[in-house]
Design an enzyme around this catalytic site. Structure first.
Site, PDB file in Angstrom:
ATOM      1  N   ASP A 267       1.134  -1.471   0.073  1.00  0.00           N
ATOM      2  CA  ASP A 267       0.080  -0.006  -0.221  1.00  0.00           C
ATOM      3  C   ASP A 267       0.713   0.820  -0.174  1.00  0.00           C
ATOM      4  O   ASP A 267       2.074   0.844   0.726  1.00  0.00           O
ATOM      5  CB  ASP A 267      -0.751  -0.118   1.402  1.00  0.00           C
ATOM      6  N   ILE A 268       0.747   2.101  -0.865  1.00  0.00           N
ATOM      7  CA  ILE A 268       1.331   3.720  -1.207  1.00  0.00           C
ATOM      8  C   ILE A 268       1.128   4.511   0.262  1.00  0.00           C
ATOM      9  O   ILE A 268       2.347   5.131   0.499  1.00  0.00           O
ATOM     10  CB  ILE A 268       0.772   4.578  -2.201  1.00  0.00           C
TER      11      ILE A 268
ATOM     12  N   ASN B 288     -12.669  -3.186   1.920  1.00  0.00           N
ATOM     13  CA  ASN B 288     -13.970  -2.135   2.695  1.00  0.00           C
ATOM     14  C   ASN B 288     -14.347  -1.989   1.594  1.00  0.00           C
ATOM     15  O   ASN B 288     -14.894  -2.327   0.051  1.00  0.00           O
ATOM     16  CB  ASN B 288     -13.346  -0.962   2.312  1.00  0.00           C
TER      17      ASN B 288
ATOM     18  N   GLU C 194     -12.562   3.298  -1.588  1.00  0.00           N
ATOM     19  CA  GLU C 194     -11.723   4.502  -2.231  1.00  0.00           C
ATOM     20  C   GLU C 194     -11.190   3.678  -3.366  1.00  0.00           C
ATOM     21  O   GLU C 194     -11.830   4.872  -4.723  1.00  0.00           O
ATOM     22  CB  GLU C 194     -10.472   4.974  -1.688  1.00  0.00           C
ATOM     23  N   VAL C 195     -11.101   3.164  -3.566  1.00  0.00           N
ATOM     24  CA  VAL C 195     -11.059   2.488  -4.740  1.00  0.00           C
ATOM     25  C   VAL C 195     -11.854   1.264  -5.254  1.00  0.00           C
ATOM     26  O   VAL C 195     -11.801   0.293  -4.621  1.00  0.00           O
ATOM     27  CB  VAL C 195      -9.268   1.727  -4.685  1.00  0.00           C
TER      28      VAL C 195
ATOM     29  N   HIS D 100     -10.685  -5.136  -3.266  1.00  0.00           N
ATOM     30  CA  HIS D 100      -9.577  -6.035  -2.434  1.00  0.00           C
ATOM     31  C   HIS D 100      -9.030  -5.805  -1.317  1.00  0.00           C
ATOM     32  O   HIS D 100     -10.315  -5.629  -0.868  1.00  0.00           O
ATOM     33  CB  HIS D 100      -8.032  -4.680  -3.065  1.00  0.00           C
TER      34      HIS D 100
ATOM     35  N   HIS E  27      -7.076  -5.721   2.452  1.00  0.00           N
ATOM     36  CA  HIS E  27      -5.672  -5.514   3.277  1.00  0.00           C
ATOM     37  C   HIS E  27      -5.091  -6.229   4.456  1.00  0.00           C
ATOM     38  O   HIS E  27      -5.260  -6.886   4.423  1.00  0.00           O
ATOM     39  CB  HIS E  27      -6.165  -4.478   3.539  1.00  0.00           C
TER      40      HIS E  27
HETATM   41  P1  AMP Z   1     -10.003   1.409   0.172  1.00  0.00           P
HETATM   42  O1  AMP Z   1      -9.920   2.515   1.171  1.00  0.00           O
HETATM   43  O2  AMP Z   1      -9.860  -0.164   1.059  1.00  0.00           O
HETATM   44  O3  AMP Z   1     -10.234   1.370  -1.265  1.00  0.00           O
HETATM   45  O4  AMP Z   1      -8.195   1.163   0.106  1.00  0.00           O
HETATM   46  C1  AMP Z   1      -7.300   1.585  -0.645  1.00  0.00           C
HETATM   47  C2  AMP Z   1      -6.299   1.600  -0.621  1.00  0.00           C
HETATM   48  O5  AMP Z   1      -5.576   1.993  -1.776  1.00  0.00           O
HETATM   49  C3  AMP Z   1      -5.183   3.040   0.240  1.00  0.00           C
HETATM   50  O6  AMP Z   1      -4.771   2.363   1.641  1.00  0.00           O
HETATM   51  C4  AMP Z   1      -4.706   3.316  -0.408  1.00  0.00           C
HETATM   52  O7  AMP Z   1      -3.505   3.868   0.473  1.00  0.00           O
HETATM   53  C5  AMP Z   1      -3.806   2.713  -1.658  1.00  0.00           C
HETATM   54  N1  AMP Z   1      -3.320   3.255  -2.751  1.00  0.00           N
HETATM   55  C6  AMP Z   1      -4.484   4.304  -3.472  1.00  0.00           C
HETATM   56  N2  AMP Z   1      -3.029   4.136  -4.463  1.00  0.00           N
HETATM   57  C7  AMP Z   1      -2.540   3.810  -3.980  1.00  0.00           C
HETATM   58  C8  AMP Z   1      -1.422   2.891  -5.147  1.00  0.00           C
HETATM   59  N3  AMP Z   1      -1.301   3.921  -6.399  1.00  0.00           N
HETATM   60  N4  AMP Z   1      -0.249   2.105  -4.903  1.00  0.00           N
HETATM   61  C9  AMP Z   1      -0.658   1.563  -3.959  1.00  0.00           C
HETATM   62  N5  AMP Z   1      -1.322   2.204  -2.954  1.00  0.00           N
HETATM   63  C10 AMP Z   1      -2.766   2.681  -2.913  1.00  0.00           C
END
Ligand code: AMP
Length: 126
Positions: free
Chosen positions: A39-40, A97, A105-106, A110, A112
């Site tokens: 994770d970034i 999530n 967010e994405v 996924h 974690h």
């Molecule tokens: P979520 O809130 O479960 O959708 O988590 C999205 C996660 O993606 C967050 O923990 C971000 O830090 C992570 N994230 C977003 N962009 C990147 C990226 N380019 N590389 C790695 N992790 C990312």
């Protein structure tokens, strides 16, 4: 179609772009079903994301639409990644999530993986 209240799958989402190697990631594992990378913005000493290779918006979408081979392959990859990271003996936490209330967010499903220290309570209490 996705089964959640989220919009349809967007192939321009950041994890789709990582899958296509359009943007870099610190990859720790790849197989036929999953890609895992750091994770970034890590929230624990070890914070890795595992994503399926298929185009699924969320946990609900994945569970409803993915093949049994994809589901088995993905979850085996989650456990294999945690083991390879040395987390099996001390323990770790997985989290996904799903949708708005969880703050997803994405919009590419996924999981974690958190580890590397005692992780405290399961969820923040208001
Ligand atoms: P979520 O809130 O479960 O959708 O988590 C999205 C996660 O993606 C967050 O923990 C971000 O830090 C992570 N994230 C977003 N962009 C990147 C990226 N380019 N590389 C790695 N992790 C990312």
């Amino acid at each position: 179609m996705p089964v959640t209240g989220l919009p349809p799958y967007d192939p321009a989402n950041i994890f789709a772009r990582i899958l296509r190697r359009e943007i870099p990631a610190k990859v720790v594992h790849e197989d036929d079903f999953a890609l895992a990378f750091h994770d970034i913005n890590p929230q624990a000493p070890v914070h890795v994301l595992v994503i399926p290779k298929g185009a699924y918006v969320s946990q609900a979408d994945f569970a409803a639409q993915a093949s049994e081979a994809e589901i088995v392959g993905f979850w085996r990859a989650v456990a294999a990644v945690a083991k390879a990271l040395g987390l099996e003996a001390p323990g770790y936490r997985t989290l996904s999530n799903m949708g708005l209330d969880a703050g997803q967010e994405v919009p590419h499903f996924h999981v974690h993986i958190f580890g590397g220290k005692p992780l405290g309570r399961m969820i923040a209490v208001d």
